[in-house]
Design a protein around this motif. Structure first.
Motif, PDB file in Angstrom:
ATOM      1  N   ARG A 143       2.980   0.957  10.533  1.00 41.88           N
ATOM      2  CA  ARG A 143       4.179   0.962  11.375  1.00 41.88           C
ATOM      3  C   ARG A 143       4.912   2.300  11.281  1.00 41.88           C
ATOM      4  O   ARG A 143       5.388   2.830  12.284  1.00 41.88           O
ATOM      5  N   ALA A 144       5.001   2.826  10.066  1.00 34.79           N
ATOM      6  CA  ALA A 144       5.679   4.109   9.876  1.00 34.79           C
ATOM      7  C   ALA A 144       4.930   5.223  10.596  1.00 34.79           C
ATOM      8  O   ALA A 144       5.550   6.090  11.231  1.00 34.79           O
ATOM      9  N   LEU A 145       3.620   5.193  10.536  1.00 31.24           N
ATOM     10  CA  LEU A 145       2.813   6.203  11.211  1.00 31.24           C
ATOM     11  C   LEU A 145       3.023   6.135  12.718  1.00 31.24           C
ATOM     12  O   LEU A 145       3.169   7.160  13.388  1.00 31.24           O
ATOM     13  N   ALA A 146       3.054   4.925  13.260  1.00 30.48           N
ATOM     14  CA  ALA A 146       3.247   4.754  14.705  1.00 30.48           C
ATOM     15  C   ALA A 146       4.581   5.332  15.167  1.00 30.48           C
ATOM     16  O   ALA A 146       4.694   5.832  16.286  1.00 30.48           O
ATOM     17  N   GLU A 147       5.583   5.277  14.289  1.00 30.32           N
ATOM     18  CA  GLU A 147       6.908   5.792  14.643  1.00 30.32           C
ATOM     19  C   GLU A 147       7.193   7.150  14.017  1.00 30.32           C
ATOM     20  O   GLU A 147       8.316   7.652  14.120  1.00 30.32           O
ATOM     21  N   GLN A 148       6.185   7.736  13.368  1.00 29.71           N
ATOM     22  CA  GLN A 148       6.342   9.020  12.676  1.00 29.71           C
ATOM     23  C   GLN A 148       7.545   8.991  11.731  1.00 29.71           C
ATOM     24  O   GLN A 148       8.364   9.906  11.682  1.00 29.71           O
ATOM     25  N   ALA A 149       7.638   7.911  10.955  1.00 33.57           N
ATOM     26  CA  ALA A 149       8.738   7.717  10.004  1.00 33.57           C
ATOM     27  C   ALA A 149       8.208   7.888   8.578  1.00 33.57           C
ATOM     28  O   ALA A 149       7.065   7.538   8.281  1.00 33.57           O
ATOM     29  N   ASP A 150       9.044   8.427   7.718  1.00 35.70           N
ATOM     30  CA  ASP A 150       8.704   8.564   6.308  1.00 35.70           C
ATOM     31  C   ASP A 150       8.848   7.227   5.590  1.00 35.70           C
ATOM     32  O   ASP A 150       9.503   6.306   6.090  1.00 35.70           O
ATOM     33  N   ILE A 151       8.245   7.146   4.400  1.00 32.29           N
ATOM     34  CA  ILE A 151       8.442   6.002   3.511  1.00 32.29           C
ATOM     35  C   ILE A 151       9.066   6.560   2.236  1.00 32.29           C
ATOM     36  O   ILE A 151       8.576   7.546   1.670  1.00 32.29           O
ATOM     37  N   VAL A 152      10.163   5.951   1.814  1.00 31.61           N
ATOM     38  CA  VAL A 152      10.870   6.409   0.619  1.00 31.61           C
ATOM     39  C   VAL A 152      11.036   5.257  -0.359  1.00 31.61           C
ATOM     40  O   VAL A 152      10.897   4.097   0.013  1.00 31.61           O
ATOM     41  N   TRP A 153      11.336   5.591  -1.588  1.00 27.12           N
ATOM     42  CA  TRP A 153      11.684   4.579  -2.578  1.00 27.12           C
ATOM     43  C   TRP A 153      12.742   5.173  -3.525  1.00 27.12           C
ATOM     44  O   TRP A 153      12.823   6.379  -3.691  1.00 27.12           O
ATOM     45  N   GLY A 154      13.560   4.289  -4.043  1.00 27.19           N
ATOM     46  CA  GLY A 154      14.573   4.699  -4.999  1.00 27.19           C
ATOM     47  C   GLY A 154      15.788   5.383  -4.423  1.00 27.19           C
ATOM     48  O   GLY A 154      16.580   5.976  -5.141  1.00 27.19           O
ATOM     49  N   VAL A 155      15.964   5.280  -3.133  1.00 27.39           N
ATOM     50  CA  VAL A 155      17.146   5.905  -2.495  1.00 27.39           C
ATOM     51  C   VAL A 155      18.027   4.864  -1.865  1.00 27.39           C
ATOM     52  O   VAL A 155      17.636   3.780  -1.603  1.00 27.39           O
ATOM     53  N   MET A 203      11.259  -3.752 -13.979  1.00 25.50           N
ATOM     54  CA  MET A 203      11.581  -2.846 -12.893  1.00 25.50           C
ATOM     55  C   MET A 203      10.681  -3.144 -11.699  1.00 25.50           C
ATOM     56  O   MET A 203       9.627  -3.738 -11.839  1.00 25.50           O
ATOM     57  N   HIS A 204      11.101  -2.680 -10.566  1.00 24.34           N
ATOM     58  CA  HIS A 204      10.307  -2.827  -9.361  1.00 24.34           C
ATOM     59  C   HIS A 204      10.568  -1.639  -8.440  1.00 24.34           C
ATOM     60  O   HIS A 204      11.488  -0.863  -8.660  1.00 24.34           O
ATOM     61  N   TYR A 205       9.738  -1.520  -7.439  1.00 29.31           N
ATOM     62  CA  TYR A 205       9.892  -0.487  -6.423  1.00 29.31           C
ATOM     63  C   TYR A 205      10.348  -1.151  -5.130  1.00 29.31           C
ATOM     64  O   TYR A 205       9.871  -2.236  -4.788  1.00 29.31           O
ATOM     65  N   VAL A 206      11.234  -0.485  -4.421  1.00 25.72           N
ATOM     66  CA  VAL A 206      11.639  -0.924  -3.093  1.00 25.72           C
ATOM     67  C   VAL A 206      11.264   0.206  -2.139  1.00 25.72           C
ATOM     68  O   VAL A 206      11.890   1.268  -2.126  1.00 25.72           O
ATOM     69  N   PHE A 207      10.208  -0.015  -1.373  1.00 21.56           N
ATOM     70  CA  PHE A 207       9.758   0.966  -0.389  1.00 21.56           C
ATOM     71  C   PHE A 207      10.533   0.717   0.899  1.00 21.56           C
ATOM     72  O   PHE A 207      10.684  -0.432   1.326  1.00 21.56           O
ATOM     73  N   ARG A 233      11.233   7.275 -10.197  1.00 20.54           N
ATOM     74  CA  ARG A 233      12.306   6.420  -9.693  1.00 20.54           C
ATOM     75  C   ARG A 233      12.559   6.634  -8.206  1.00 20.54           C
ATOM     76  O   ARG A 233      12.954   5.721  -7.512  1.00 20.54           O
ATOM     77  N   GLN A 234      12.358   7.862  -7.750  1.00 22.47           N
ATOM     78  CA  GLN A 234      12.565   8.187  -6.344  1.00 22.47           C
ATOM     79  C   GLN A 234      11.367   8.955  -5.815  1.00 22.47           C
ATOM     80  O   GLN A 234      10.717   9.670  -6.566  1.00 22.47           O
ATOM     81  N   GLY A 235      11.139   8.822  -4.528  1.00 17.51           N
ATOM     82  CA  GLY A 235      10.057   9.588  -3.933  1.00 17.51           C
ATOM     83  C   GLY A 235       9.979   9.377  -2.443  1.00 17.51           C
ATOM     84  O   GLY A 235      10.725   8.587  -1.855  1.00 17.51           O
ATOM     85  N   ILE A 236       9.053  10.103  -1.857  1.00 17.73           N
ATOM     86  CA  ILE A 236       8.855  10.036  -0.414  1.00 17.73           C
ATOM     87  C   ILE A 236       7.379  10.254  -0.090  1.00 17.73           C
ATOM     88  O   ILE A 236       6.707  11.051  -0.747  1.00 17.73           O
ATOM     89  N   MET A 268       6.314  -5.087  -7.504  1.00 16.52           N
ATOM     90  CA  MET A 268       6.455  -5.045  -8.960  1.00 16.52           C
ATOM     91  C   MET A 268       6.036  -3.670  -9.481  1.00 16.52           C
ATOM     92  O   MET A 268       5.208  -2.985  -8.880  1.00 16.52           O
ATOM     93  N   GLU A 269       6.605  -3.290 -10.600  1.00 19.85           N
ATOM     94  CA  GLU A 269       6.415  -1.953 -11.153  1.00 19.85           C
ATOM     95  C   GLU A 269       4.938  -1.595 -11.335  1.00 19.85           C
ATOM     96  O   GLU A 269       4.503  -0.521 -10.915  1.00 19.85           O
ATOM     97  N   SER A 270       4.163  -2.459 -11.957  1.00 24.67           N
ATOM     98  CA  SER A 270       2.763  -2.126 -12.250  1.00 24.67           C
ATOM     99  C   SER A 270       1.958  -1.899 -10.972  1.00 24.67           C
ATOM    100  O   SER A 270       1.177  -0.949 -10.887  1.00 24.67           O
ATOM    101  N   ALA A 271       2.158  -2.741  -9.977  1.00 20.23           N
ATOM    102  CA  ALA A 271       1.436  -2.580  -8.710  1.00 20.23           C
ATOM    103  C   ALA A 271       1.905  -1.325  -7.988  1.00 20.23           C
ATOM    104  O   ALA A 271       1.085  -0.560  -7.438  1.00 20.23           O
TER     105      ALA A 271
END
Length: 103
Positions: free
Chosen positions: A91-103, A1-5, A33-36, A16-19
């Motif tokens: 970059r997300a902070l500069a644009e006040q954007a969230d970071i999500v994964w699993g969506v 498995m892996h994460y896609v941010f 599996r999902q988060g923000i 990679m999942e462990s990292a």
């Protein structure tokens, strides 16, 4: 498995999942599996990662004088694994954007 941010501020980041799980725990999130990470929480997350990297660097520095270290392959540490996510966070902070994964 892996994460896609993902973030509107940057390209997708595959980890990679462990990292991914290690870094999520560092920033105070249970691996899921999902988060923000909301934009408002990014500065604290960055500080937590930077503190963990500094602590690992200090621990590794204590063992730099070991002769056996010269014979070992270089180890990929937290600093190298976390760097892409830290860049995304900047970059997300500069644009006040969230970071999500699993969506």
């Amino acid at each position: 498995m892996h994460y896609v941010f993902k973030s509107k501020a940057d390209a997708d980041l595959i980890m990679m999942e462990s990292a991914g799980e290690q870094i999520l725990r560092i920033v105070g999130r249970e691996p899921a599996r999902q988060g923000i990470i909301e934009a408002a929480a990014i500065p604290a997350a960055m500080r937590a990662i930077e503190a963990a990297v500094a602590a690992e660097t200090a621990r590794r520095g204590d063992h730099d004088d070991d002769d056996d270290d010269a014979l070992r392959e270089p180890r990929v540490g937290l600093a190298q694994r976390a760097w892409p996510l830290l860049e995304m966070m900047k970059r997300a902070l500069a644009e006040q954007a969230d970071i999500v994964w699993g969506v």
